[in-house]
Design a protein around this motif. Structure first.
Motif, PDB file in Angstrom:
ATOM      1  N   VAL A 115       0.790  -1.163  -0.026  1.00  0.00           N
ATOM      2  CA  VAL A 115       0.033  -0.065   0.070  1.00  0.00           C
ATOM      3  C   VAL A 115       0.873   1.301   0.150  1.00  0.00           C
ATOM      4  CG1 VAL A 115      -1.451   1.416   1.371  1.00  0.00           C
ATOM      5  CG2 VAL A 115      -2.033  -1.020   1.116  1.00  0.00           C
ATOM      6  N   LEU A 116       1.868   1.346   0.842  1.00  0.00           N
ATOM      7  CA  LEU A 116       2.808   2.306   0.675  1.00  0.00           C
ATOM      8  C   LEU A 116       3.455   2.690  -0.346  1.00  0.00           C
ATOM      9  CD1 LEU A 116       4.235   2.230   4.496  1.00  0.00           C
ATOM     10  CD2 LEU A 116       2.573   3.876   3.771  1.00  0.00           C
ATOM     11  N   PHE A 117       3.888   1.448  -1.142  1.00  0.00           N
ATOM     12  CA  PHE A 117       4.587   1.341  -2.307  1.00  0.00           C
ATOM     13  C   PHE A 117       3.789   2.248  -3.598  1.00  0.00           C
ATOM     14  CE2 PHE A 117       5.484  -0.523  -6.454  1.00  0.00           C
ATOM     15  CZ  PHE A 117       6.654   0.129  -6.722  1.00  0.00           C
ATOM     16  N   ILE A 118       2.572   1.744  -3.366  1.00  0.00           N
ATOM     17  CA  ILE A 118       1.520   2.340  -4.366  1.00  0.00           C
ATOM     18  C   ILE A 118       1.197   3.502  -4.397  1.00  0.00           C
ATOM     19  CG2 ILE A 118      -0.874   2.049  -5.374  1.00  0.00           C
ATOM     20  CD1 ILE A 118      -0.467  -1.149  -4.734  1.00  0.00           C
ATOM     21  N   TRP A 119       0.876   3.925  -2.904  1.00  0.00           N
ATOM     22  CA  TRP A 119       0.963   5.401  -2.584  1.00  0.00           C
ATOM     23  C   TRP A 119       1.936   6.347  -2.978  1.00  0.00           C
ATOM     24  CZ3 TRP A 119      -0.633   6.713   3.269  1.00  0.00           C
ATOM     25  CH2 TRP A 119      -0.826   8.332   3.512  1.00  0.00           C
ATOM     26  N   ARG A 120       3.271   5.820  -2.753  1.00  0.00           N
ATOM     27  CA  ARG A 120       4.371   6.710  -3.009  1.00  0.00           C
ATOM     28  C   ARG A 120       4.318   6.802  -4.696  1.00  0.00           C
ATOM     29  NH1 ARG A 120       9.728   8.235  -1.426  1.00  0.00           N
ATOM     30  NH2 ARG A 120      10.464   9.506  -3.059  1.00  0.00           N
ATOM     31  N   ARG A 121       4.046   5.685  -5.486  1.00  0.00           N
ATOM     32  CA  ARG A 121       4.020   5.711  -6.887  1.00  0.00           C
ATOM     33  C   ARG A 121       3.187   6.619  -7.369  1.00  0.00           C
ATOM     34  NH1 ARG A 121       8.395   3.970 -10.008  1.00  0.00           N
ATOM     35  NH2 ARG A 121       6.758   3.089 -11.494  1.00  0.00           N
ATOM     36  N   THR A 122       1.974   6.737  -6.706  1.00  0.00           N
ATOM     37  CA  THR A 122       1.038   7.218  -7.372  1.00  0.00           C
ATOM     38  C   THR A 122       0.830   8.897  -7.070  1.00  0.00           C
ATOM     39  OG1 THR A 122      -0.721   5.523  -6.959  1.00  0.00           O
ATOM     40  CG2 THR A 122      -1.672   7.473  -7.131  1.00  0.00           C
ATOM     41  N   THR A 123       1.388   9.112  -6.016  1.00  0.00           N
ATOM     42  CA  THR A 123       1.263  10.767  -5.447  1.00  0.00           C
ATOM     43  C   THR A 123       2.590  11.377  -5.447  1.00  0.00           C
ATOM     44  OG1 THR A 123       1.219  10.139  -3.060  1.00  0.00           O
ATOM     45  CG2 THR A 123      -0.950  10.531  -4.406  1.00  0.00           C
ATOM     46  N   GLY A 124       3.719  10.439  -5.472  1.00  0.00           N
ATOM     47  CA  GLY A 124       5.121  10.921  -5.305  1.00  0.00           C
ATOM     48  C   GLY A 124       5.764  11.195  -3.907  1.00  0.00           C
ATOM     49  N   LYS A 125       4.607  11.153  -2.833  1.00  0.00           N
ATOM     50  CA  LYS A 125       5.077  11.206  -1.357  1.00  0.00           C
ATOM     51  C   LYS A 125       3.769  10.771  -0.504  1.00  0.00           C
ATOM     52  CE  LYS A 125       5.911  14.950   1.926  1.00  0.00           C
ATOM     53  NZ  LYS A 125       5.749  16.401   2.240  1.00  0.00           N
ATOM     54  N   ILE A 126       4.536  10.000   0.726  1.00  0.00           N
ATOM     55  CA  ILE A 126       3.582   9.373   1.505  1.00  0.00           C
ATOM     56  C   ILE A 126       3.403  10.232   2.599  1.00  0.00           C
ATOM     57  CG2 ILE A 126       3.523   7.327   3.067  1.00  0.00           C
ATOM     58  CD1 ILE A 126       5.429   5.906   1.616  1.00  0.00           C
ATOM     59  N   GLU A 127       2.247  10.746   2.772  1.00  0.00           N
ATOM     60  CA  GLU A 127       1.808  11.912   3.698  1.00  0.00           C
ATOM     61  C   GLU A 127       1.167  11.272   5.150  1.00  0.00           C
ATOM     62  OE1 GLU A 127       2.028  14.871   3.414  1.00  0.00           O
ATOM     63  OE2 GLU A 127       2.178  15.529   1.264  1.00  0.00           O
ATOM     64  N   PHE A 128       1.320  12.089   5.916  1.00  0.00           N
ATOM     65  CA  PHE A 128       0.944  11.825   7.208  1.00  0.00           C
ATOM     66  C   PHE A 128       0.504  12.855   8.057  1.00  0.00           C
ATOM     67  CE2 PHE A 128       5.163  12.527   8.273  1.00  0.00           C
ATOM     68  CZ  PHE A 128       5.365  13.095   9.647  1.00  0.00           C
ATOM     69  N   GLU A 129       0.956  14.073   7.897  1.00  0.00           N
ATOM     70  CA  GLU A 129       0.646  15.238   8.517  1.00  0.00           C
ATOM     71  C   GLU A 129      -0.258  16.170   7.948  1.00  0.00           C
ATOM     72  OE1 GLU A 129       4.156  17.168  11.088  1.00  0.00           O
ATOM     73  OE2 GLU A 129       4.679  16.884   9.028  1.00  0.00           O
ATOM     74  N   THR A 130      -0.344  16.138   6.433  1.00  0.00           N
ATOM     75  CA  THR A 130      -1.327  16.892   5.746  1.00  0.00           C
ATOM     76  C   THR A 130      -2.225  16.104   4.747  1.00  0.00           C
ATOM     77  OG1 THR A 130      -0.015  18.824   5.851  1.00  0.00           O
ATOM     78  CG2 THR A 130      -1.479  19.024   4.262  1.00  0.00           C
ATOM     79  N   ILE A 131      -3.396  15.918   4.998  1.00  0.00           N
ATOM     80  CA  ILE A 131      -4.149  14.966   3.982  1.00  0.00           C
ATOM     81  C   ILE A 131      -5.278  15.982   3.526  1.00  0.00           C
ATOM     82  CG2 ILE A 131      -5.472  13.192   4.003  1.00  0.00           C
ATOM     83  CD1 ILE A 131      -2.835  12.160   4.460  1.00  0.00           C
ATOM     84  N   THR A 132      -5.264  16.382   2.472  1.00  0.00           N
ATOM     85  CA  THR A 132      -6.141  17.462   1.921  1.00  0.00           C
ATOM     86  C   THR A 132      -6.811  16.581   0.465  1.00  0.00           C
ATOM     87  OG1 THR A 132      -4.340  18.667   0.764  1.00  0.00           O
ATOM     88  CG2 THR A 132      -4.914  19.417   3.017  1.00  0.00           C
ATOM     89  N   THR A 133      -6.177  15.822   0.002  1.00  0.00           N
ATOM     90  CA  THR A 133      -6.896  15.484  -1.312  1.00  0.00           C
ATOM     91  C   THR A 133      -7.567  14.044  -1.100  1.00  0.00           C
ATOM     92  OG1 THR A 133      -4.730  14.142  -1.945  1.00  0.00           O
ATOM     93  CG2 THR A 133      -4.922  16.363  -2.657  1.00  0.00           C
ATOM     94  N   SER A 134      -8.330  13.645  -1.891  1.00  0.00           N
ATOM     95  CA  SER A 134      -9.229  12.257  -1.889  1.00  0.00           C
ATOM     96  C   SER A 134      -8.184  11.028  -1.704  1.00  0.00           C
ATOM     97  CB  SER A 134     -10.436  12.117  -2.671  1.00  0.00           C
ATOM     98  OG  SER A 134      -9.806  12.551  -4.078  1.00  0.00           O
ATOM     99  N   THR A 135      -7.258  11.417  -2.778  1.00  0.00           N
ATOM    100  CA  THR A 135      -6.329  10.053  -3.104  1.00  0.00           C
ATOM    101  C   THR A 135      -5.423   9.983  -1.788  1.00  0.00           C
ATOM    102  OG1 THR A 135      -6.164  10.694  -5.572  1.00  0.00           O
ATOM    103  CG2 THR A 135      -4.676   9.458  -4.577  1.00  0.00           C
TER     104      THR A 135
END
Length: 256
Positions: A115-135
């Motif tokens: 999941v983390l790998f796909i997240w990084r590949r999809t958005t370019g960054k794994i977030e945890f402090e700022t979640i503002t997009t639906s993705t």
């Protein structure tokens, strides 16, 4: 991990502070006691309990996704729902499907990494402090759901398979969390790696703490009621969330 939440008005997640981690550990503990209360005390079984908690997760997550900004009680309701469904799902994999703690832990650990790998590949960054997009929000909650399921299996493995017991298992995970905290303050390891490492570790810590409270004396527990323990911890979470939110609102008012 501090940031100006007055600027980021559309952020969907709380500030990561000591209070955040205290509430998170309480949430994982009530996930263990609550999950066991339904599946064992009320004798509904792992499959039925999983379906009930999955329904709770879907409802709370739907409300969370529909919200336009961070709502503390709604956010933590979703977290609790992931810990309860994670508990019964893990127990179903381990005991009903008989995968065992080792196999299920490996499968779920690979799931978190995927999941983390796909997240990084999809958005370019794994977030945890700022979640503002639906993705990012979707990846955030999927990661939490899988990691909380992993934590249950991992906690059971350390406490039972290794023979450490629930109390010593809790000490092991608390020590690992302390190491991650030290790495946050004294190393340059990326903060998102440390955050998700800590997030995963709080689940087995909560699982071993929950089992310490409710397992029979013969198994190294305190033999407390699962239902009573769950209710007491739930009340503690509500109070902690309320106090934290009030403090945050006072801080924002001072900045206005």
């Amino acid at each position: 991990m501090n940031r100006d939440r007055a600027i980021d008005a559309f952020n969907k997640v709380p500030e990561v502070t000591l209070a955040f981690w205290i509430i998170k550990i309480c949430a994982t503990t009530v996930g263990e006691t609550g999950g066991d209360a339904l599946s064992m005390t009320l004798k509904l079984g792992y499959a039925v309990s999983t379906l009930i908690f999955l329904g709770f997760f879907v409802v709370t997550l739907g409300a969370e996704v529909a919200a336009k900004k961070y709502h503390p009680f709604l956010y933590w309701a979703v977290v609790v729902s992931t810990t309860t469904v994670g508990t019964t799902t893990s127990d179903y994999l381990d005991r009903t499907l008989k995968l065992g703690y080792v196999k299920s832990s490996i499968i779920l650990f690979c799931g978190v990494l995927l999941v983390l790998f796909i997240w990084r590949r999809t958005t370019g960054k794994i977030e945890f402090e700022t979640i503002t997009t639906s993705t990012n929000e979707a990846f955030y909650w999927v990661t939490i759901l899988v990691s909380n399921t992993l934590g249950t299996a991992l906690g059971d493995f350390v406490a039972t398979t290794t023979g450490l017991g629930f109390q010593r298992g809790a000490i092991v995970f608390a020590a690992l969390l302390a190491i991650v905290a030290g790495a946050h303050f004294f190393t340059s390891i990326p903060k998102n790696i440390l955050f998700w490492s800590a997030y995963v570790l709080t689940r087995p810590l909560g699982a071993t703490l929950g089992d310490t409270l409710t397992k029979p004396h013969a198994d190294g527990g305190l033999a407390l009621s699962r239902i009573t323990s769950s209710l007491v911890i739930a009340v503690a979470i509500v109070i902690a969330v309320f106090l934290t939110d009030r403090k945050e609102k006072k801080k924002l008012a001072a900045l206005a």
